[in-house]
Motif scaffolding. Structure first.
Motif, short mmCIF file in Angstrom:
data_model
loop_
_atom_site.label_atom_id
_atom_site.label_comp_id
_atom_site.label_asym_id
_atom_site.label_seq_id
_atom_site.Cartn_x
_atom_site.Cartn_y
_atom_site.Cartn_z
N LYS A 196 20.38 119.51 106.83
CA LYS A 196 19.60 118.59 107.65
C LYS A 196 20.24 117.21 107.77
O LYS A 196 19.61 116.27 108.22
N LYS A 213 19.61 121.68 113.43
CA LYS A 213 20.17 120.89 112.33
C LYS A 213 21.08 121.76 111.48
O LYS A 213 20.95 122.97 111.42
N ARG A 217 23.77 117.55 113.06
CA ARG A 217 23.17 118.19 114.23
C ARG A 217 24.24 118.99 114.96
O ARG A 217 25.38 118.56 115.06
#
Length: 76
Positions: A26, A22, A29
């Motif tokens: 977060k 990640k 990706r």
């Protein structure tokens, strides 16, 4: 015996799956290519693209050129 062979096969396949890395707090990706609904803004440590949903990317505001406006007001 067939059940044991199936269980062993599934276990080995799951072990081969790479974990998802990640990025962007977060929200993104790390991938080699982004999905159509994603854009990349930065690069990850693995030289992959950090694919992020466009709603999480900050928008730069268009600033007016303050130098030209100051010159035009001082000339008066």
């Amino acid at each position: 015996m067939k059940l044991l062979l199936l269980l062993l096969t599934v276990t080995l396949l799951l072990a081969q799956v790479t974990p998802v890395t990640k990025c962007w707090g977060k929200s993104g990706r790390c991938r080699t290519t982004c999905k159509k609904s994603e854009v990349y803004y930065i690069l990850c440590k693995t030289e992959a693209k950090c694919c992020v949903d466009p709603k999480y990317i900050p928008v730069r505001s268009k600033l007016t050129d303050t130098n030209t406006s100051l010159e035009s007001t001082s000339a008066v």
